[in-house]
Design a protein around this motif. Structure first.
Motif, PDB file in Angstrom:
ATOM      1  N   GLN A  34       0.830  -1.207   0.000  1.00  0.00           N
ATOM      2  CA  GLN A  34       0.000   0.000   0.000  1.00  0.00           C
ATOM      3  C   GLN A  34       0.868   1.262   0.000  1.00  0.00           C
ATOM      4  OE1 GLN A  34      -2.675  -0.271   3.283  1.00  0.00           O
ATOM      5  NE2 GLN A  34      -3.873  -1.976   2.421  1.00  0.00           N
ATOM      6  N   GLN A  35       1.914   1.272   0.798  1.00  0.00           N
ATOM      7  CA  GLN A  35       2.812   2.431   0.835  1.00  0.00           C
ATOM      8  C   GLN A  35       3.513   2.625  -0.503  1.00  0.00           C
ATOM      9  OE1 GLN A  35       5.406   1.701   4.160  1.00  0.00           O
ATOM     10  NE2 GLN A  35       3.845   2.297   5.699  1.00  0.00           N
ATOM     11  N   PHE A  36       3.940   1.534  -1.138  1.00  0.00           N
ATOM     12  CA  PHE A  36       4.616   1.643  -2.442  1.00  0.00           C
ATOM     13  C   PHE A  36       3.666   2.185  -3.510  1.00  0.00           C
ATOM     14  CE2 PHE A  36       7.593   0.715  -5.668  1.00  0.00           C
ATOM     15  CZ  PHE A  36       6.888   0.224  -6.752  1.00  0.00           C
ATOM     16  N   TYR A  37       2.404   1.718  -3.479  1.00  0.00           N
ATOM     17  CA  TYR A  37       1.419   2.197  -4.464  1.00  0.00           C
ATOM     18  C   TYR A  37       1.152   3.694  -4.303  1.00  0.00           C
ATOM     19  CZ  TYR A  37      -3.109   2.916  -6.641  1.00  0.00           C
ATOM     20  OH  TYR A  37      -4.132   3.408  -7.398  1.00  0.00           O
ATOM     21  N   ARG A  38       0.983   4.108  -3.030  1.00  0.00           N
ATOM     22  CA  ARG A  38       0.714   5.526  -2.787  1.00  0.00           C
ATOM     23  C   ARG A  38       1.883   6.415  -3.190  1.00  0.00           C
ATOM     24  NH1 ARG A  38      -1.877   4.640   3.262  1.00  0.00           N
ATOM     25  NH2 ARG A  38      -3.874   3.727   2.540  1.00  0.00           N
ATOM     26  N   SER A  39       3.083   5.983  -2.849  1.00  0.00           N
ATOM     27  CA  SER A  39       4.260   6.792  -3.210  1.00  0.00           C
ATOM     28  C   SER A  39       4.451   6.866  -4.732  1.00  0.00           C
ATOM     29  CB  SER A  39       5.516   6.205  -2.553  1.00  0.00           C
ATOM     30  OG  SER A  39       5.736   4.864  -3.019  1.00  0.00           O
ATOM     31  N   THR A  40       4.133   5.741  -5.397  1.00  0.00           N
ATOM     32  CA  THR A  40       4.251   5.728  -6.852  1.00  0.00           C
ATOM     33  C   THR A  40       3.263   6.691  -7.499  1.00  0.00           C
ATOM     34  OG1 THR A  40       4.979   3.430  -6.804  1.00  0.00           O
ATOM     35  CG2 THR A  40       4.192   4.289  -8.909  1.00  0.00           C
ATOM     36  N   ALA A  42       1.839   9.299  -6.113  1.00  0.00           N
ATOM     37  CA  ALA A  42       2.223  10.672  -5.783  1.00  0.00           C
ATOM     38  C   ALA A  42       3.355  11.156  -6.678  1.00  0.00           C
ATOM     39  CB  ALA A  42       2.620  10.747  -4.304  1.00  0.00           C
ATOM     40  N   ALA A  43       4.314  10.263  -6.926  1.00  0.00           N
ATOM     41  CA  ALA A  43       5.437  10.639  -7.786  1.00  0.00           C
ATOM     42  C   ALA A  43       4.970  10.917  -9.204  1.00  0.00           C
ATOM     43  CB  ALA A  43       6.497   9.523  -7.764  1.00  0.00           C
ATOM     44  N   MET A  44       4.047  10.096  -9.709  1.00  0.00           N
ATOM     45  CA  MET A  44       3.536  10.302 -11.071  1.00  0.00           C
ATOM     46  C   MET A  44       2.763  11.618 -11.174  1.00  0.00           C
ATOM     47  SD  MET A  44       2.276   6.431 -12.005  1.00  0.00           S
ATOM     48  CE  MET A  44       1.628   6.949 -13.578  1.00  0.00           C
ATOM     49  N   GLU A  45       1.958  11.952 -10.172  1.00  0.00           N
ATOM     50  CA  GLU A  45       1.227  13.217 -10.185  1.00  0.00           C
ATOM     51  C   GLU A  45       2.174  14.416 -10.142  1.00  0.00           C
ATOM     52  OE1 GLU A  45      -2.569  11.959 -10.774  1.00  0.00           O
ATOM     53  OE2 GLU A  45      -1.903  14.030 -10.469  1.00  0.00           O
ATOM     54  N   ALA A  46       3.193  14.299  -9.304  1.00  0.00           N
ATOM     55  CA  ALA A  46       4.165  15.396  -9.216  1.00  0.00           C
ATOM     56  C   ALA A  46       4.889  15.593 -10.538  1.00  0.00           C
ATOM     57  CB  ALA A  46       5.164  15.098  -8.084  1.00  0.00           C
ATOM     58  N   ARG A  47       5.253  14.494 -11.198  1.00  0.00           N
ATOM     59  CA  ARG A  47       5.940  14.600 -12.492  1.00  0.00           C
ATOM     60  C   ARG A  47       5.031  15.219 -13.554  1.00  0.00           C
ATOM     61  NH1 ARG A  47       8.821   9.251 -14.582  1.00  0.00           N
ATOM     62  NH2 ARG A  47       9.928   9.680 -12.621  1.00  0.00           N
ATOM     63  N   LYS A  48       3.724  14.815 -13.534  1.00  0.00           N
ATOM     64  CA  LYS A  48       2.769  15.365 -14.512  1.00  0.00           C
ATOM     65  C   LYS A  48       2.592  16.861 -14.321  1.00  0.00           C
ATOM     66  CE  LYS A  48      -1.966  14.801 -16.165  1.00  0.00           C
ATOM     67  NZ  LYS A  48      -3.248  14.065 -16.005  1.00  0.00           N
ATOM     68  N   GLN A  49       2.439  17.297 -13.070  1.00  0.00           N
ATOM     69  CA  GLN A  49       2.272  18.727 -12.806  1.00  0.00           C
ATOM     70  C   GLN A  49       3.509  19.523 -13.210  1.00  0.00           C
ATOM     71  OE1 GLN A  49       1.235  19.063  -8.681  1.00  0.00           O
ATOM     72  NE2 GLN A  49      -0.800  18.085  -8.929  1.00  0.00           N
ATOM     73  N   ALA A  50       4.678  18.947 -12.930  1.00  0.00           N
ATOM     74  CA  ALA A  50       5.915  19.635 -13.301  1.00  0.00           C
ATOM     75  C   ALA A  50       6.032  19.766 -14.811  1.00  0.00           C
ATOM     76  CB  ALA A  50       7.119  18.876 -12.728  1.00  0.00           C
ATOM     77  N   LYS A  51       5.621  18.721 -15.540  1.00  0.00           N
ATOM     78  CA  LYS A  51       5.694  18.759 -17.004  1.00  0.00           C
ATOM     79  C   LYS A  51       4.744  19.791 -17.580  1.00  0.00           C
ATOM     80  CE  LYS A  51       5.495  15.735 -21.032  1.00  0.00           C
ATOM     81  NZ  LYS A  51       5.249  14.372 -21.531  1.00  0.00           N
ATOM     82  N   GLU A  52       3.474  19.826 -17.053  1.00  0.00           N
ATOM     83  CA  GLU A  52       2.505  20.813 -17.540  1.00  0.00           C
ATOM     84  C   GLU A  52       2.963  22.226 -17.255  1.00  0.00           C
ATOM     85  OE1 GLU A  52      -1.548  18.114 -17.064  1.00  0.00           O
ATOM     86  OE2 GLU A  52      -1.127  19.780 -15.701  1.00  0.00           O
ATOM     87  N   ALA A  53       3.527  22.452 -16.089  1.00  0.00           N
ATOM     88  CA  ALA A  53       4.030  23.783 -15.746  1.00  0.00           C
ATOM     89  C   ALA A  53       5.147  24.199 -16.684  1.00  0.00           C
ATOM     90  CB  ALA A  53       4.497  23.807 -14.288  1.00  0.00           C
ATOM     91  N   GLY A  54       6.015  23.240 -17.039  1.00  0.00           N
ATOM     92  CA  GLY A  54       7.122  23.560 -17.955  1.00  0.00           C
ATOM     93  C   GLY A  54       6.626  23.891 -19.339  1.00  0.00           C
ATOM     94  N   ILE A  55       5.611  23.157 -19.834  1.00  0.00           N
ATOM     95  CA  ILE A  55       5.044  23.434 -21.167  1.00  0.00           C
ATOM     96  C   ILE A  55       4.379  24.801 -21.195  1.00  0.00           C
ATOM     97  CG2 ILE A  55       3.289  22.705 -22.816  1.00  0.00           C
ATOM     98  CD1 ILE A  55       3.868  19.828 -22.006  1.00  0.00           C
ATOM     99  N   ALA A  56       3.596  25.115 -20.134  1.00  0.00           N
ATOM    100  CA  ALA A  56       2.917  26.411 -20.087  1.00  0.00           C
ATOM    101  C   ALA A  56       3.908  27.554 -20.062  1.00  0.00           C
ATOM    102  CB  ALA A  56       2.006  26.467 -18.858  1.00  0.00           C
ATOM    103  N   ALA A  57       5.008  27.358 -19.366  1.00  0.00           N
ATOM    104  CA  ALA A  57       6.012  28.429 -19.311  1.00  0.00           C
ATOM    105  C   ALA A  57       6.756  28.557 -20.620  1.00  0.00           C
ATOM    106  CB  ALA A  57       6.995  28.149 -18.182  1.00  0.00           C
ATOM    107  N   ASN A  58       6.819  27.463 -21.388  1.00  0.00           N
ATOM    108  CA  ASN A  58       7.582  27.479 -22.632  1.00  0.00           C
ATOM    109  C   ASN A  58       6.787  28.036 -23.805  1.00  0.00           C
ATOM    110  OD1 ASN A  58       9.886  26.985 -24.151  1.00  0.00           O
ATOM    111  ND2 ASN A  58       9.131  24.997 -24.828  1.00  0.00           N
ATOM    112  N   ILE A  59       5.409  28.035 -23.721  1.00  0.00           N
ATOM    113  CA  ILE A  59       4.580  28.496 -24.836  1.00  0.00           C
ATOM    114  C   ILE A  59       4.838  29.959 -25.181  1.00  0.00           C
ATOM    115  CG2 ILE A  59       2.191  29.009 -25.481  1.00  0.00           C
ATOM    116  CD1 ILE A  59       1.390  26.360 -24.230  1.00  0.00           C
ATOM    117  N   PRO A  60       4.825  30.910 -24.207  1.00  0.00           N
ATOM    118  CA  PRO A  60       5.115  32.318 -24.589  1.00  0.00           C
ATOM    119  C   PRO A  60       6.473  32.485 -25.230  1.00  0.00           C
ATOM    120  CG  PRO A  60       4.157  32.188 -22.393  1.00  0.00           C
ATOM    121  CD  PRO A  60       4.494  30.800 -22.792  1.00  0.00           C
TER     122      PRO A  60
END
Length: 247
Positions: A34-40, A42-60
Motif C-alpha cells: 500500500q505504501q509503495f502504491y501511494r508513493s508511486t 504521488a510521484a507520477m502526479e508530481a511529475r505530470k504537474q511539473a511537465k505541464e508547468a514547464g510546457i505552459a512556461a515554454n509556450i510564450p
C-alpha cells in the motif's frame, strides 16, 4: 521420555507459532505494498504537474521566437533587379509615331511589337474613333439643315448678339439654323470639329455653306459696314434666296 500428550501439545504450539509468523509477515507485506502504491501515484502526479508547468512556461517563449522569425523574414533584404530598358544605338532602325494626328515621336522600331499590334485589336481606340465618326456625321447632318448655321451657347452674350442681328434685324430665307452646343449631347465633339475645320474654337461661329464668317464681333462689324447682305449672298449662292434688312 515424553508422553504422547506432551508431544501433541508441543506440535500444536509449534503450529500456532508458524501460523502467527505467517500472519504477521503477510500483514507487513500488505502495508508495504500500500505504501509503495501511494508513493508511486504521488510521484507520477508530481511529475505530470511539473511537465505541464514547464510546457505552459515554454509556450510564450516559443510564440515570441516565432514572431521574431516572421519579422526577420519580412525585413529580409530582397535582391533588386534594375528594369531592363532597351538602349537605342546608331545602327538601330528608327520610326516616327503620330500622336493625336499631329505631333510625332521618334522611337526605336521593334518589328515584333509592330507585328503584335497588327494582330491584336486595339480596343482602347475604338470608342474614340466611334465618337469622332458620330460627331462628323452629326455635323454633316446639321450643315444640311440650312445654308446659314449659327453655332452658339445659350448663356453666351456674344452668341446672343449675333443671333439678334441675324434673326431680328434681317430677313433671311431660309432662316439661319441655330445649334446651342451647351444643350446638344455632342456639343463638345462638335466644337472640337469646328475648331479643326474652321480654325475658330469659340462661339458663336457662323457658317455660310460650311465657311465661317466669324463670331459676334465679326457679324456686328459686317452689319455696321453694311456688308452683311453682300457677304451672305456671295457665300450662300443659290442656296440663300433672300437677305434684306428689316424696316
Amino acid at each position: 521420555m515424553l508422553s504422547q500428550r506432551r508431544i501433541r501439545l508441543l506440535a500444536i504450539a509449534v503450529l500456532v507459532m508458524v501460523l502467527m509468523a505467517f500472519y504477521y509477515s503477510s500483514e507487513a507485506r500488505s502495508v508495504q505494498n500500500q505504501q509503495f502504491y501511494r508513493s508511486t501515484v504521488a510521484a507520477m502526479e508530481a511529475r505530470k504537474q511539473a511537465k505541464e508547468a514547464g510546457i505552459a512556461a515554454n509556450i510564450p517563449a516559443q510564440k515570441e521566437q516565432s514572431i521574431q522569425n516572421l519579422i526577420k523574414e519580412e525585413i529580409k533584404p530582397v535582391d533588386w533587379e534594375e528594369p531592363a530598358i532597351p538602349k537605342a544605338n546608331g545602327a538601330e532602325e528608327m520610326e516616327e509615331i503620330p500622336i493625336a494626328g499631329r505631333t510625332k515621336m521618334t522611337l526605336p522600331k521593334n518589328r515584333n511589337d509592330l507585328e503584335k499590334e497588327k494582330s491584336e485589336p486595339v480596343h482602347a481606340q475604338e470608342p474614340e474613333r466611334d465618337d469622332r465618326a458620330e460627331a462628323v456625321a452629326e455635323l454633316n447632318g446639321i450643315l444640311k439643315r440650312a445654308p446659314i448655321i449659327v453655332f452658339s451657347k445659350s448663356y453666351c452674350p456674344h452668341s446672343a448678339r449675333a443671333k439678334s442681328i441675324l434673326l431680328d434685324k434681317y430677313s433671311i430665307v431660309p432662316a439661319p439654323f441655330v445649334v446651342e452646343l451647351d444643350q446638344h449631347e455632342m456639343g463638345r465633339q462638335l466644337q472640337t470639329l469646328l475648331g479643326e475645320n474652321t480654325g475658330r474654337h469659340t462661339v458663336p461661329n457662323v457658317l455660310v455653306n460650311g465657311k465661317s464668317i466669324g463670331g459676334g464681333d465679326d457679324v456686328t462689324a459686317l452689319d455696321q459696314r453694311d456688308e452683311l447682305v453682300s457677304t451672305l449672298n456671295s457665300l450662300g449662292g443659290k442656296w440663300v434666296q433672300e437677305v434684306r434688312r428689316k424696316e
